[in-house]
Scaffold this active site. Structure first.
Site, PDB file in Angstrom:
ATOM      1  N   HIS A  55      42.547  12.283 131.463  1.00  0.00           N
ATOM      2  CA  HIS A  55      42.574  12.918 130.167  1.00  0.00           C
ATOM      3  C   HIS A  55      42.634  14.509 130.228  1.00  0.00           C
ATOM      4  O   HIS A  55      41.883  14.942 130.313  1.00  0.00           O
ATOM      5  CB  HIS A  55      41.399  12.271 129.403  1.00  0.00           C
ATOM      6  CG  HIS A  55      41.523  12.679 127.836  1.00  0.00           C
ATOM      7  ND1 HIS A  55      41.247  12.023 126.901  1.00  0.00           N
ATOM      8  CD2 HIS A  55      41.601  13.954 127.296  1.00  0.00           C
ATOM      9  CE1 HIS A  55      41.492  12.362 125.749  1.00  0.00           C
ATOM     10  NE2 HIS A  55      41.462  13.755 125.793  1.00  0.00           N
ATOM     11  N   HIS A  57      45.170  17.751 127.934  1.00  0.00           N
ATOM     12  CA  HIS A  57      46.227  18.131 126.961  1.00  0.00           C
ATOM     13  C   HIS A  57      46.895  19.404 127.723  1.00  0.00           C
ATOM     14  O   HIS A  57      46.636  20.487 127.769  1.00  0.00           O
ATOM     15  CB  HIS A  57      45.647  18.780 125.797  1.00  0.00           C
ATOM     16  CG  HIS A  57      44.710  17.705 125.101  1.00  0.00           C
ATOM     17  ND1 HIS A  57      44.877  17.199 123.941  1.00  0.00           N
ATOM     18  CD2 HIS A  57      43.447  17.358 125.500  1.00  0.00           C
ATOM     19  CE1 HIS A  57      43.928  16.640 123.538  1.00  0.00           C
ATOM     20  NE2 HIS A  57      42.979  16.448 124.168  1.00  0.00           N
ATOM     21  N   GLN A 150      47.377  15.443 116.952  1.00  0.00           N
ATOM     22  CA  GLN A 150      46.257  16.050 116.635  1.00  0.00           C
ATOM     23  C   GLN A 150      45.598  16.360 115.343  1.00  0.00           C
ATOM     24  O   GLN A 150      44.444  16.429 114.831  1.00  0.00           O
ATOM     25  CB  GLN A 150      46.402  17.637 117.221  1.00  0.00           C
ATOM     26  CG  GLN A 150      45.288  18.466 117.054  1.00  0.00           C
ATOM     27  CD  GLN A 150      43.966  18.214 117.863  1.00  0.00           C
ATOM     28  OE1 GLN A 150      44.174  18.528 119.198  1.00  0.00           O
ATOM     29  NE2 GLN A 150      43.121  17.465 117.545  1.00  0.00           N
ATOM     30  N   HIS A 208      41.854   9.131 120.774  1.00  0.00           N
ATOM     31  CA  HIS A 208      40.882  10.308 120.521  1.00  0.00           C
ATOM     32  C   HIS A 208      39.922   9.549 119.703  1.00  0.00           C
ATOM     33  O   HIS A 208      40.278   9.566 118.355  1.00  0.00           O
ATOM     34  CB  HIS A 208      41.406  11.624 120.404  1.00  0.00           C
ATOM     35  CG  HIS A 208      41.785  12.613 121.233  1.00  0.00           C
ATOM     36  ND1 HIS A 208      42.696  12.013 121.947  1.00  0.00           N
ATOM     37  CD2 HIS A 208      41.338  13.529 121.742  1.00  0.00           C
ATOM     38  CE1 HIS A 208      43.163  13.011 122.911  1.00  0.00           C
ATOM     39  NE2 HIS A 208      42.167  14.093 122.704  1.00  0.00           N
ATOM     40  N   GLU A 211      35.344  11.486 118.076  1.00  0.00           N
ATOM     41  CA  GLU A 211      34.765  12.728 118.947  1.00  0.00           C
ATOM     42  C   GLU A 211      33.989  13.610 117.797  1.00  0.00           C
ATOM     43  O   GLU A 211      34.760  14.339 117.408  1.00  0.00           O
ATOM     44  CB  GLU A 211      36.052  13.433 119.624  1.00  0.00           C
ATOM     45  CG  GLU A 211      35.480  14.726 120.357  1.00  0.00           C
ATOM     46  CD  GLU A 211      36.634  15.308 120.946  1.00  0.00           C
ATOM     47  OE1 GLU A 211      37.917  15.446 120.501  1.00  0.00           O
ATOM     48  OE2 GLU A 211      36.482  16.163 121.923  1.00  0.00           O
ATOM     49  N   ASP A 307      39.952  17.376 130.365  1.00  0.00           N
ATOM     50  CA  ASP A 307      40.366  17.454 128.823  1.00  0.00           C
ATOM     51  C   ASP A 307      41.059  18.698 128.592  1.00  0.00           C
ATOM     52  O   ASP A 307      42.157  18.729 127.966  1.00  0.00           O
ATOM     53  CB  ASP A 307      39.074  17.514 127.972  1.00  0.00           C
ATOM     54  CG  ASP A 307      39.288  17.029 126.371  1.00  0.00           C
ATOM     55  OD1 ASP A 307      40.540  16.755 126.109  1.00  0.00           O
ATOM     56  OD2 ASP A 307      38.400  17.135 125.710  1.00  0.00           O
ATOM     57  N   TRP A 313      39.675  24.791 123.004  1.00  0.00           N
ATOM     58  CA  TRP A 313      38.660  23.824 123.166  1.00  0.00           C
ATOM     59  C   TRP A 313      37.644  24.198 124.454  1.00  0.00           C
ATOM     60  O   TRP A 313      36.509  23.498 124.194  1.00  0.00           O
ATOM     61  CB  TRP A 313      38.950  22.474 123.082  1.00  0.00           C
ATOM     62  CG  TRP A 313      39.606  21.879 121.982  1.00  0.00           C
ATOM     63  CD1 TRP A 313      39.055  21.575 120.717  1.00  0.00           C
ATOM     64  CD2 TRP A 313      41.129  21.979 121.617  1.00  0.00           C
ATOM     65  NE1 TRP A 313      40.014  21.435 119.709  1.00  0.00           N
ATOM     66  CE2 TRP A 313      41.167  21.701 120.176  1.00  0.00           C
ATOM     67  CE3 TRP A 313      42.339  22.435 122.412  1.00  0.00           C
ATOM     68  CZ2 TRP A 313      42.476  21.452 119.636  1.00  0.00           C
ATOM     69  CZ3 TRP A 313      43.665  22.421 121.743  1.00  0.00           C
ATOM     70  CH2 TRP A 313      43.664  21.858 120.437  1.00  0.00           C
TER      71      TRP A 313
HETATM   72  N1  17E Z   1      41.981  17.657 120.813  1.00  0.00           N
HETATM   73  C1  17E Z   1      40.983  17.028 120.401  1.00  0.00           C
HETATM   74  O1  17E Z   1      41.044  16.346 119.122  1.00  0.00           O
HETATM   75  N2  17E Z   1      40.127  16.857 121.126  1.00  0.00           N
HETATM   76  C2  17E Z   1      39.878  17.486 122.023  1.00  0.00           C
HETATM   77  N3  17E Z   1      38.791  17.570 122.959  1.00  0.00           N
HETATM   78  C3  17E Z   1      40.694  18.323 122.699  1.00  0.00           C
HETATM   79  C4  17E Z   1      41.892  18.577 121.645  1.00  0.00           C
HETATM   80  C5  17E Z   1      40.793  19.285 123.875  1.00  0.00           C
HETATM   81 FE   FE2 Z   2      41.127  15.257 124.328  1.00  0.00          FE
END
Ligand code: 17E
Ligand code: FE2
Length: 411
Positions: A55, A57, A150, A208, A211, A307, A313
């Site tokens: 995982h 980006h 996103q 995702h 989170e 990540d 982030w």
């Molecule tokens: N975008 C997101 O939604 N969550 C993350 N942890 C990262 C990007 C890195």
């Molecule tokens: Fe992520």
């Protein structure tokens, strides 16, 4: 080629490994060299299957501070920072940064990467560039691409169509971000959309999922239920699931039954989520990492990801999955001897299951000769001493080598 004196996956008995035409052809305690065969003595070092980044980006990596720094350290400010940066994305910009990032990973023994690629922007240039890079890097660094919305599927203009277009361009997996959608209804609908798209197009899924430190964020149950009902099972992965840290235990006990039935995979990102989560807490502050210990004990497949590398982030990172495991064991309180010894599986065999690498992965006769050699005798020591990756071989070809970390003691 014959490698001698290898301690494979924490074994204490040295073994020999024969590689011919990029394939493991024999692995036995004793093998004598054939006439003219190249022999490499590994001197009793640890040999592991290559590390797998399950995982990251890659499209956002190496952009921290450009154009603005994330001051609050929250996921949501990170999304705002990235929204500004992505206005000036170009194929060349993506290509340059991804090429740098994959070399950081290679230095740390990584040979496979699942990358999320943001599709909610002014163009799909990032997706196009990543598809190109996947082809160029094939056999050296294998990339798997997730179409990642996103800024939401239902909450972003034209979000559904962008996802369909990204899949057409060649994404390997479909993503979603239920906790970012405007409403709970949108969140459920976005998951239905994503999993149905994956089922129709025969793609993997990596969401995702939840989170956020909100115990009421329950995208996970929808992901698992649809994975079961659509027969997608382990083609589906729930990433992050940090809200699970905040669920009440009565709910988790009920949820576990569904999670097991659904056979879905989990990816936890302990470096980044200890940094992003708990930000709305005063004290005590939640750790905000999903229940890795309990999921693992229940026989559910969990892997670890980095990540981010130096992006909105996460302002650090060198592509070392060892650092991810090190943090993960601390924050998940998995420091028993066996837990430490086995923890390389979070970045190897467990991740291989998530990526569906099948017979292409692992140390065994008949498989591609891909492996790494670490400067230690077993994983416990390698983890604790942050051992260098001495060699990384992929399909029988050396793609990276390192030198042991040394210091001269002056007293
Ligand atoms: N975008 C997101 O939604 N969550 C993350 N942890 C990262 C990007 C890195
Ligand atoms: Fe992520």
């Amino acid at each position: 080629m014959l490698f001698q004196n290898a301690l494979i996956e924490n074994s204490t008995a040295p073994a020999c490994i024969r590689v011919e035409d990029g394939t493991f052809t024999a692995i036995r305690p004793d093998l004598s060299p054939n006439p003219g065969e190249e022999v490499i003595d590994l001197g009793g070092k640890l040999v592991l299957p290559p590390f797998i980044e399950s995982h990251v980006h890659l499209d956002t990596c190496l952009t921290a501070g450009d154009p603005v720094w994330n001051r609050s350290g929250t996921l949501f400010e990170g999304i705002e920072c990235w929204s500004k940066r992505k206005e000036k994305l170009s194929r060349q910009d993506i290509r340059d940064r991804v090429n740098r990032a994959v070399r950081l990973y290679a230095a740390h023994g990584v040979q496979h990467i699942r990358t999320h690629v943001d599709v909610t922007g002014p163009s799909l240039a990032a997706m196009e560039a990543m598809v190109e890079l996947r082809e160029e890097l094939k056999g050296t660094m294998d990339l798997q691409i997730v179409a990642f919305p996103q800024e939401g599927i239902l909450s972003y203009p034209n979000g559904r169509q962008l996802m369909i277009d990204a899949v057409k361009l060649g994404a390997d997996a479909v993503g979603a971000i239920p906790h970012f959608e405007f409403t709970r209804e949108y969140s459920v609908e976005s998951l239905n959309f994503a999993l149905e798209l994956a089922a129709k197009e025969d793609k993997l899924v990596d969401v995702h999922c939840d989170e956020i430190d909100d115990g009421a964020s329950r995208g996970l149950e929808t992901v698992a239920a649809r994975a079961l009902e659509l027969g997608l099972y382990d083609k589906v992965t729930a990433s992050h699931t940090t809200a699970m840290h905040s669920y009440n235990n009565a709910y988790v006990v009920r949820l576990m039954r569904l999670l097991k039935m659904s056979k879905i995979n989990f990816v936890s990102n302990p470096l980044v989520n200890t940094h992003l989560q708990g930000r709305m807490d005063t004290y005590p502050k939640r750790r905000g990492v999903t229940r890795v210990k309990e999921l693992t004990e229940a026989g559910i497949n969990v892997s670890f990801g980095h990540d981010d590398i130096f992006d909105p982030w996460y302002p650090m990172g060198t592509g070392s999955l060892r650092d991810v495991v090190f943090m993960g064991l601390h924050v998940c309180q998995m420091m028993g001897y066996e837990e430490i010894m086995d923890s390389y599986k979070f970045i190897s065999s467990n991740a291989a299951r998530t990526l569906h690498l099948g017979e292409r992965y692992g140390i065994g006769a008949g498989r591609p000769a891909s492996f790494i050699v670490l400067d230690s005798k077993n994983w416990y020591d390698a983890l604790n001493s942050n051992a260098a990756v001495l060699y990384s071989y992929k399909n029988g070809r050396k793609i990276a080598e390192g030198v042991p970390g040394t210091s001269k003691i002056l007293f």
